[in-house]
Design an enzyme around this catalytic site. Structure first.
Site, PDB file in Angstrom:
ATOM      1  N   ARG A 128       0.832  -1.049  -0.105  1.00 37.66           N
ATOM      2  CA  ARG A 128      -0.081  -0.136  -0.152  1.00 37.66           C
ATOM      3  C   ARG A 128       1.050   1.257  -0.069  1.00 37.66           C
ATOM      4  NH1 ARG A 128      -2.423  -3.528   3.768  1.00 37.66           N
ATOM      5  NH2 ARG A 128      -4.997  -4.022   3.197  1.00 37.66           N
ATOM      6  N   ILE A 129       1.818   1.171   1.023  1.00 38.87           N
ATOM      7  CA  ILE A 129       2.643   2.465   1.006  1.00 38.87           C
ATOM      8  C   ILE A 129       3.625   2.807  -0.249  1.00 38.87           C
ATOM      9  CG2 ILE A 129       4.491   3.818   2.369  1.00 38.87           C
ATOM     10  CD1 ILE A 129       3.269   2.191   4.855  1.00 38.87           C
ATOM     11  N   ASP A 157       9.868  -6.387  -6.257  1.00 35.62           N
ATOM     12  CA  ASP A 157       8.951  -6.781  -5.370  1.00 35.62           C
ATOM     13  C   ASP A 157       8.614  -8.300  -6.099  1.00 35.62           C
ATOM     14  OD1 ASP A 157       6.806  -7.919  -3.933  1.00 35.62           O
ATOM     15  OD2 ASP A 157       6.023  -5.867  -3.653  1.00 35.62           O
ATOM     16  N   ALA A 182      10.377   2.084   6.527  1.00 37.65           N
ATOM     17  CA  ALA A 182       9.937   1.224   6.733  1.00 37.65           C
ATOM     18  C   ALA A 182      10.136   0.286   8.073  1.00 37.65           C
ATOM     19  CB  ALA A 182      10.005   0.164   5.380  1.00 37.65           C
ATOM     20  N   ARG A 183      11.146  -0.632   7.895  1.00 39.07           N
ATOM     21  CA  ARG A 183      11.707  -1.085   9.208  1.00 39.07           C
ATOM     22  C   ARG A 183      13.235  -0.796   9.349  1.00 39.07           C
ATOM     23  NH1 ARG A 183       7.364  -1.618  12.113  1.00 39.07           N
ATOM     24  NH2 ARG A 183       8.471  -3.581  13.349  1.00 39.07           N
ATOM     25  N   GLU A 235      16.790   1.071  18.267  1.00 37.72           N
ATOM     26  CA  GLU A 235      15.817   2.334  18.239  1.00 37.72           C
ATOM     27  C   GLU A 235      15.679   2.594  19.689  1.00 37.72           C
ATOM     28  OE1 GLU A 235      11.859   3.266  16.563  1.00 37.72           O
ATOM     29  OE2 GLU A 235      13.252   2.893  14.770  1.00 37.72           O
ATOM     30  N   HIS A 288      11.433   7.868  14.171  1.00 38.42           N
ATOM     31  CA  HIS A 288      10.132   7.017  13.845  1.00 38.42           C
ATOM     32  C   HIS A 288       8.786   7.726  13.659  1.00 38.42           C
ATOM     33  CE1 HIS A 288       9.042   2.561  14.332  1.00 38.42           C
ATOM     34  NE2 HIS A 288       8.248   3.007  13.539  1.00 38.42           N
TER      35      HIS A 288
END
Length: 321
Positions: free
Chosen positions: A158-159, A178, A238-239, A268, A287
């Site tokens: 989605r993003i 992807d 993202a991560r 983090e 974040h």
């Protein structure tokens, strides 16, 4: 009050009005904790006997999940759920769900804002003016027009697709890696599917939108950084685990990477001694890509609605695992 309490293990919001409304509608108590991300005993104590748990970053390990009530549901505030042991949850009969769509627009806005700022060198121009009084437009080197710029997306959920839609009016060429996406569907969004190697070699900007898995962990590390253009910029909303932060810092400081915008980190918060703090043309945000008044309200409302479905025995909207 009837039934076990609804439990919030931890949150970073201004309040829990939506969760309280759900508890009231169910005739239950809402208990709110602030369990740290590394506090397994605290998490276990917080969720003991609960059948609905809202969790942000608190650890949902096997030991914690074992303390839940039979048939419990864990609702993860947000998209990622790598703090939840899905194998243990399946074994224990604990259902897990997330809220993947609460802040798609907000995260995409943040990613594109960072990408545009990096490509237009707004940070380095500012730093040069502050340090030297002025700088000529070409004083930091040539600037590529957006219409001559290729943006590579790693991940097209989605993003990722929302980022592509925001980039389209600027005239960027957009490519994507992807392995789970249909190339024809990507083409309908103006995106050309390529291999990871092709993306790294061609992209002037790389934006990460993939989940954190064994296959994607540190996908941007020393080896793949070496495949990128030396003037390329990197964006990660993202991560944190998708990026080898020290390798990125080294590449930036050595002039082998043109810039980076990082909103997520591993670990983090970003350690005080991280060399990322020394690099130029870097944007570091805490974040915060998900953060807006609207997105937070959406997140808590959707999580609370999922809790209502869980207790009422209705199908969950966004189960995972």
């Amino acid at each position: 009050m009837s039934g076990p309490a609804l439990v919030v293990t931890d949150h970073a919001f201004g309040g829990t009005a939506h969760e309280q409304a759900a508890a009231d509608a169910l005739g239950r108590e809402l208990i709110v904790h602030q369990v740290a991300a590394d506090d397994e005993p605290g998490a276990r104590a917080a969720v003991a006997g609960a059948d609905v748990v809202f969790v942000n970053f608190a650890p949902m390990t096997a030991a914690v999940l074992e303390a839940l009530g039979s048939g419990a549901v864990v609702i993860r505030y947000g998209v990622g759920y790598d703090n939840v042991d899905l194998d243990a949850a399946r074994r224990l009969g604990v259902r897990v769900c997330n809220v993947p769509d609460y802040g798609v627009d907000t995260v995409a806005d943040h990613a594109v804002s960072c990408l545009l700022a990096l490509l237009r060198r707004t940070g380095p121009y500012t730093a040069a003016i502050v340090a030297d009084g002025w700088v000529t437009p070409g004083g930091l080197g040539p600037l590529r027009d957006f219409r001559d710029t290729t943006v590579g997306l790693i991940g097209t959920g989605r993003i990722g697709l929302s980022v592509a839609a925001r980039l389209a009016p600027f005239g960027f060429r957009v490519i994507a890696f992807d392995p789970y996406a249909d190339p024809i569907r990507l083409a309908s969004h103006g995106i050309t599917a390529v291999s990871l190697e092709e993306l790294l070699a061609q992209a002037h900007a790389v934006s990460l939108h993939a989940p954190l898995t064994d296959a994607t962990r540190r996908i941007i590390g020393g080896e793949n950084l070496a495949r990128m253009r030396s003037d390329a910029v990197l964006v990660n909303t993202a991560r944190g685990g998708l990026v080898d932060q020290e390798a990125v810092a080294e590449a930036l400081l050595a002039g082998r990477l043109g810039g980076a915008a990082l909103d997520v980190f591993d670990p983090e918060p970003l350690p005080p001694a991280s060399r990322l703090r020394e690099a130029g043309n870097v944007i570091l945000t805490p974040h915060a890509a998900f953060f807006s008044d609207r997105s937070l309200d959406n997140l808590q409302r959707l999580a609370a609605e999922e809790a209502l479905r869980a207790v009422r025995g209705e199908p969950l909207r966004c189960p995972v695992g």
